[in-house]
Design an enzyme around this catalytic site. Structure first.
Site, short mmCIF file in Angstrom:
data_model
loop_
_atom_site.label_atom_id
_atom_site.label_comp_id
_atom_site.label_asym_id
_atom_site.label_seq_id
_atom_site.Cartn_x
_atom_site.Cartn_y
_atom_site.Cartn_z
N SER A 98 -35.13 32.83 -0.34
CA SER A 98 -34.65 31.45 -0.37
C SER A 98 -34.65 30.80 1.01
O SER A 98 -35.70 30.63 1.61
CB SER A 98 -33.25 31.41 -1.00
OG SER A 98 -32.80 30.10 -1.19
N GLY A 113 -22.72 35.49 1.42
CA GLY A 113 -23.17 36.45 0.42
C GLY A 113 -24.45 37.16 0.80
O GLY A 113 -24.89 38.07 0.10
N GLU A 160 -23.41 22.60 -5.84
CA GLU A 160 -22.79 22.98 -4.58
C GLU A 160 -23.17 21.93 -3.54
O GLU A 160 -24.19 21.25 -3.67
CB GLU A 160 -23.28 24.36 -4.13
CG GLU A 160 -22.81 25.49 -5.04
CD GLU A 160 -23.22 26.85 -4.52
OE1 GLU A 160 -22.35 27.58 -4.04
OE2 GLU A 160 -24.41 27.19 -4.61
N ASP A 208 -37.40 28.42 -1.46
CA ASP A 208 -37.87 28.74 -2.82
C ASP A 208 -37.66 27.58 -3.78
O ASP A 208 -37.80 27.75 -4.99
CB ASP A 208 -37.20 30.01 -3.34
CG ASP A 208 -35.69 29.85 -3.55
OD1 ASP A 208 -35.10 28.95 -2.91
OD2 ASP A 208 -35.10 30.63 -4.33
#
Length: 546
Positions: free
Chosen positions: A67, A507, A375, A283
């Site tokens: 990503s 994360g 988000e 991505d």
């Protein structure tokens, strides 16, 4: 089956051995780390994907991407049969399998099979795609080796955006009911709906909206996929693509994450005042908008702005249609406080707050007939429940009993569903949705921006030795560990007018993300720095202080 497991372990040891004794964890975004550490991990995810397919009796997707991470990184994530993230237990299996010793693979696989698969002889199918990173090619081969080792079928779709793979998984498992399970089918579905909505608005001329759009593709897979989509739109959008991968490095000083965090233009992007701009991530599952105003000021239109635009538009269509549907919006604690206030007080739309991570937002959005989730980083979409889809379709079939305004609203609502990729946040799909709303409203980017004024904010990253020392509660609004950090943040925040600040572990990397808001940009910057320094001191910061 036992012989297959033994053969899979032998193939792994021979071709894809675990060379480094490094622990890796499957998180919200799957596995992500330096690409040269992933060969054995992705081979084993090929094994796991076959078992998941047998367990679900459906096609499973695998995407090789990192990503918005730097080009030298890569990653892998599994996509469940409904296009969603895998359930938590499968994240646990993935972590166990990735970290097992080469001599432990058979035992781990046997345990997963025993817990999840009733009939090991059922056939398995896996579809996969990859992004434009150089490392994606050999890693895709590692994945294929894993699938073949357990005699699973596979379909290599080559270069894809992450949302396209999610779309293909759902199309395959619904036998084409969601759309044709090809990349061309993806473009056809989105473009036909976009063109239909555009025609429904004609011949109303636009005074403020312009079809001109600049897009920063982050030197990623979004560039070729955007050009393919544009070829299906019949000139309805005039798009100039920047950072298309022909020169620059993936995600380097460009892309949605860079623009959102730095709040400035991507590298090598010259923009005239008032031109609407957008940035994808590597991505193409995130998008943020922005523009330069007449005073030369950069104005960000992030996921919060997109969420309020979409929620307001859909709420209006629902109200005009006369269909009784429950519409709600899902945010994280990192949404701008002004957006939450605007949604609640002006739009009168219910707001739910969940921890950061797409799986949390997606799951909560399913509680509504129409659930909008975004988000602040620009990752989001809209979910329509099966009951909502049925009621909209039923209403469209009762045209004779509807007023002309209700007919038009139902027609728009039923058509806009096909512009939306409900499987996951999708930069291309979200771009079309934003563009059709702005065109409907006849809004320039400044018209959109002035619907509410964001509180000045700042995000920054603090490098730490181990991000797991940070734990949170209350949808990541309160720190539990390390001791004393939340009390320190509370004390710091009291010194700022309209001050808010949250921290959470990343994360995907050993950093702690800090978010701060205040009454002025200067104060937001100061607050973020103060909190960042406290995180550095109490959570094992390394390198330079913020």
């Amino acid at each position: 089956m036992e012989a297959l497991l033994e053969r899979a372990a032998a193939t792994g040891l021979e071709k894809h051995p675990r060379k480094l004794n490094i622990q890796i964890k499957y998180g919200t975004a799957g596995f992500r780390t330096i690409a040269n550490q992933l060969d054995h991990v992705i081979y084993r995810m090929g094994l796991l994907a076959v078992i998941a397919s047998k367990s679900r009796k459906a096609t499973i997707g695998v995407m090789i991407t990192a990503s918005h991470n730097p080009e030298e990184d890569n990653g892998v994530k599994l996509v469940d049969c409904h296009g969603e993230m895998m359930p938590a237990i499968w994240e646990k299996y993935a972590t166990q399998l990735a970290n097992a010793g080469d001599d432990e693979i058979v035992g781990v696989l046997r345990n997963i099979l025993s817990a999840e698969v009733k009939n090991p002889d059922v056939s398995a199918k896996v579809i996969y795609g990859k992004d434009t990173r150089p490392s994606s090619v050999p890693l895709a081969q590692s994945l294929q080796d894993g699938i073949v080792a357990l005699e699973g079928e596979y379909h290599d779709f080559g270069l894809l955006s992450t949302p396209q793979l999610h779309y293909l998984v759902v199309c395959t498992n619904t036998n084409g009911a969601y759309g044709q399970p090809t990349e061309e089918g993806y473009y056809n579905k989105l473009s036909h709906a976009f063109q239909a909505l555009s025609k429904q608005q004609e011949p109303t001329p636009c005074k403020n909206y312009s079809r001109r759009l600049y897009v920063d593709a982050a030197n990623g897979v979004g560039a070729p996929k955007l050009r393919s989509l544009l070829s299906h739109l019949g000139g309805l959008l005039d798009v100039q693509v920047f950072n298309d991968g022909s020169e620059g490095r993936l995600n380097y000083q460009c892309g949605a994450d860079y623009v959102k965090v730095q709040q400035k233009l991507p590298v090598d992007m010259k923009v005239e005042a008032g031109i609407r701009c957008a940035s994808f991530d590597g991505d193409a599952d995130r998008i943020v908008y922005y523009y330069i105003d007449q005073d030369g000021k950069f104005n960000l239109l992030d996921g919060d702005k997109i969420a309020t635009l979409v929620a307001g538009y859909l709420q209006e269509l629902v109200a005009r249609s006369g269909i009784n549907l429950n519409l709600g919006l899902v945010q994280t604690a990192y949404a701008n406080g002004s957006s939450t206030e605007y949604i609640t007080d002006t739009l009168k739309v219910p707001v739910a707050c969940v921890p950061t991570g797409v799986k949390h937002l997606h799951h909560k959005a399913q509680d509504f007939d129409i659930g909008v989730y975004f988000e602040a980083n620009g990752h989001g979409t809209v979910l329509f429940s099966d009951d909502a889809l049925k009621r909209i379709a039923d209403s469209a079939g009762k045209n004779s009993s509807l007023t002309s305004d209700e007919k038009q609203a139902v027609k728009h609502l039923s058509t806009v569903i096909d512009v939306i990729n409900q499987t996951v946040g999708d930069a291309l799909s979200d771009m079309l949705l934003v563009e059709i709303i702005l065109r409907t409203r006849d809004w320039s980017p400044s018209d959109w921006n002035k619907q509410y004024i964001d509180l000045p904010n700042r995000q920054l990253k603090v490098k730490v030795k181990d991000r797991n020392v940070i734990s949170t509660t209350d949808a990541e609004r309160k720190v539990v560990t390390p001791d004393g950090l939340q009390a320190a943040i509370d004390t710091i925040v009291t010194g700022y007018t309209k001050g808010r600040s949250f921290v959470r572990p990343s994360g995907t990397e050993d950093v702690v993300r800090v978010y701060a808001e205040a009454d002025t940009q200067v104060n937001a910057d100061k607050l973020a720095k103060e909190v960042g320094n406290k995180v550095y001191d109490l959570a094992g910061g390394i390198g330079d202080k913020p």
